[in-house]
Design a protein around this motif. Sequence first.
Motif, PDB file in Angstrom:
ATOM      1  N   LEU A 261       0.828  -1.206   0.000  1.00  0.00           N
ATOM      2  CA  LEU A 261       0.000   0.000   0.000  1.00  0.00           C
ATOM      3  C   LEU A 261       0.863   1.258   0.000  1.00  0.00           C
ATOM      4  N   ALA A 262       0.306   2.331  -0.527  1.00  0.00           N
ATOM      5  CA  ALA A 262       1.035   3.595  -0.596  1.00  0.00           C
ATOM      6  C   ALA A 262       1.340   4.102   0.812  1.00  0.00           C
ATOM      7  N   TYR A 263       2.581   4.554   1.013  1.00  0.00           N
ATOM      8  CA  TYR A 263       2.975   5.080   2.319  1.00  0.00           C
ATOM      9  C   TYR A 263       3.752   6.370   2.179  1.00  0.00           C
ATOM     10  N   ALA A 264       3.332   7.358   2.908  1.00  0.00           N
ATOM     11  CA  ALA A 264       4.069   8.585   3.207  1.00  0.00           C
ATOM     12  C   ALA A 264       3.357   9.181   4.409  1.00  0.00           C
ATOM     13  N   PRO A 265       4.086   9.826   5.325  1.00  0.00           N
ATOM     14  CA  PRO A 265       3.477  10.303   6.578  1.00  0.00           C
ATOM     15  C   PRO A 265       2.196  11.105   6.430  1.00  0.00           C
ATOM     16  N   PRO A 266       2.014  11.937   5.372  1.00  0.00           N
ATOM     17  CA  PRO A 266       0.747  12.671   5.271  1.00  0.00           C
ATOM     18  C   PRO A 266      -0.454  11.795   4.917  1.00  0.00           C
ATOM     19  N   PHE A 267      -0.190  10.528   4.528  1.00  0.00           N
ATOM     20  CA  PHE A 267      -1.269   9.663   4.067  1.00  0.00           C
ATOM     21  C   PHE A 267      -1.489   8.431   4.933  1.00  0.00           C
ATOM     22  N   SER A 268      -0.455   7.969   5.618  1.00  0.00           N
ATOM     23  CA  SER A 268      -0.566   6.714   6.354  1.00  0.00           C
ATOM     24  C   SER A 268       0.629   6.549   7.269  1.00  0.00           C
ATOM     25  N   GLY A 269       0.463   5.696   8.300  1.00  0.00           N
ATOM     26  CA  GLY A 269       1.612   5.247   9.044  1.00  0.00           C
ATOM     27  C   GLY A 269       2.369   4.202   8.239  1.00  0.00           C
ATOM     28  N   VAL A 270       3.549   3.830   8.703  1.00  0.00           N
ATOM     29  CA  VAL A 270       4.337   2.840   7.963  1.00  0.00           C
ATOM     30  C   VAL A 270       3.588   1.515   7.882  1.00  0.00           C
ATOM     31  N   TRP A 271       2.835   1.183   8.926  1.00  0.00           N
ATOM     32  CA  TRP A 271       1.842   0.110   8.853  1.00  0.00           C
ATOM     33  C   TRP A 271       0.490   0.774   8.694  1.00  0.00           C
ATOM     34  N   ASP A 272      -0.156   0.540   7.572  1.00  0.00           N
ATOM     35  CA  ASP A 272      -1.444   1.175   7.331  1.00  0.00           C
ATOM     36  C   ASP A 272      -2.461   0.734   8.382  1.00  0.00           C
ATOM     37  N   ALA A 273      -3.520   1.524   8.512  1.00  0.00           N
ATOM     38  CA  ALA A 273      -4.531   1.265   9.541  1.00  0.00           C
ATOM     39  C   ALA A 273      -5.089  -0.153   9.476  1.00  0.00           C
ATOM     40  N   ILE A 274      -5.330  -0.675   8.264  1.00  0.00           N
ATOM     41  CA  ILE A 274      -5.925  -2.013   8.173  1.00  0.00           C
ATOM     42  C   ILE A 274      -4.881  -3.121   8.261  1.00  0.00           C
ATOM     43  N   MET A 275      -3.590  -2.747   8.385  1.00  0.00           N
ATOM     44  CA  MET A 275      -2.535  -3.756   8.503  1.00  0.00           C
ATOM     45  C   MET A 275      -2.052  -3.918   9.941  1.00  0.00           C
ATOM     46  N   GLN A 276      -2.527  -3.064  10.829  1.00  0.00           N
ATOM     47  CA  GLN A 276      -2.095  -3.140  12.220  1.00  0.00           C
ATOM     48  C   GLN A 276      -2.828  -4.277  12.913  1.00  0.00           C
ATOM     49  N   MET A 277      -2.093  -5.155  13.571  1.00  0.00           N
ATOM     50  CA  MET A 277      -2.701  -6.316  14.219  1.00  0.00           C
ATOM     51  C   MET A 277      -3.517  -5.864  15.416  1.00  0.00           C
ATOM     52  N   PRO A 278      -4.820  -6.006  15.375  1.00  0.00           N
ATOM     53  CA  PRO A 278      -5.657  -5.507  16.463  1.00  0.00           C
ATOM     54  C   PRO A 278      -5.791  -6.509  17.585  1.00  0.00           C
ATOM     55  N   LYS A 279      -6.410  -6.035  18.659  1.00  0.00           N
ATOM     56  CA  LYS A 279      -6.760  -6.942  19.744  1.00  0.00           C
ATOM     57  C   LYS A 279      -7.809  -7.914  19.248  1.00  0.00           C
ATOM     58  N   ARG A 280      -7.665  -9.193  19.625  1.00  0.00           N
ATOM     59  CA  ARG A 280      -8.579 -10.219  19.169  1.00  0.00           C
ATOM     60  C   ARG A 280      -9.715 -10.357  20.190  1.00  0.00           C
ATOM     61  N   TYR A 281     -10.934 -10.171  19.737  1.00  0.00           N
ATOM     62  CA  TYR A 281     -12.088 -10.179  20.618  1.00  0.00           C
ATOM     63  C   TYR A 281     -12.817 -11.509  20.649  1.00  0.00           C
TER      64      TYR A 281
END
Length: 442
Positions: free
Chosen positions: A419-439
């Motif tokens: 996915l496209a990455y640059a600080p004005p657009f995303s973190g180095v790990w995009d929002a949907i790539m960050q491992m979330p807490k498992r519910y």
Amino acid sequence: MKVVIIGGDAAGMSAAMEIVRNNKAAQILVLEKGDVYSYGQCGLPYVINGKVPHTDDLIARDVEEFRAKYGIDARIFHEVTNIDTKLKKVSGVDVNSREPFEFLYDKLLIATGASPIIPRLENADLQGIHTVKTIPQMEALMRVLPNVKHVTIIGAGYIGLEVAETIRERGLEVRLIHRGKRLMSALDPKLAQMVLEEARKHGIEVLLNETTLGFKGATHVEGVRTASGIYETDLVIVATGVRPNTQFANGFAKLENGALIVNEHMETSIEHVYAAGDCATHYHRIKRQMDYLPLGSTANKQGRIAGLNIAGYMQKYQGIVGTSILKFFNLQIGMTGLTNADADQLHALVEAYEMEVNDIASYYPNVRPMKLRMLVEQQSRQLLGMQAVGENGVDKRIDVFATALYNEMTFEDLLHLDLAYAPPFSGVWDAIMQMPKRYGKK
């Protein structure tokens, strides 16, 4: 080949243009009940607050352009009331003169769209009760809004919220009445709470769990009567959903709500008759069954496929994954794939993942949080759905996830996306790539 198309908006005219491009010998007749062709219904609410200056700006091509430039016999005020599929004939009346008409066809496309559902409520025929599905309906609303101070909106789906926002931005007082326990019933409760808080922050009165019974007034609406009492108002907008315009189409296979069941070529259950858009079913790729999710984007795509098949090119409609997005004041509200209710109906074994993430790099100015909720099939780890609410960046994440759903990707596959990455657009790990807490189980 004589092609008759019933309906001159998104699906109908997308089909007509594909036939024009791909079958020069076809004679195309379009029968439209109103007098407006090919306009953007989804832009109607933004006429209210002036972001769209005039309803004319929503018209992509007018009827004269279809006639003069493309040679389409485009009729107005022609209401079809019957289809004789044995004689391959449509019949109806002129809306103004009430004179009857009949036309024969070789191929027929039903693209009649949908109409707002008006619940059976007491005094529903009072003046001052509006719907906002067509350009004439919006023009009627705009004529009276300058004399109005308070508006009540019944229904809290997409149209209800968009109209609430744009009317509030005109400086009017707004009340939302909804029979459900949260705004946008398909949303997870935590995300729906964000929408409720946004409404109240902008001065909208929200009444949930309210059953509307009728309206108060002599000739003009003066109030809305619910099970809890009477709420005074100057004008009412009913936004309680839509119903397919298929009442005249007898003998066809339909869903319970009246939507015409079509196959992947947009063919109905009767030979030589096609259907597309808000009057037809939509194959849901995740549910693996016919569904009904009327959207302008879907109508145009289905119309294109129907037109190509009518023109002689065998094309398949690939279906939907249930993607939608809404702007509500400062919030973006997006969803794609299955909801909790969908998963329950399908008896799917689902794990839910929830996270609050930043839309861009955490150290970059104006970073904004967004909340995501993903549904993942327990055993296969296949992605099933996502909802997102935030001030910025929701559209990008929903579209990426919708693409992942279309390609039947797994939860772990998200980590491998480039996915496209640059600080004005995303973190180095995009929002949907960050491992979330498992519910666990939703």
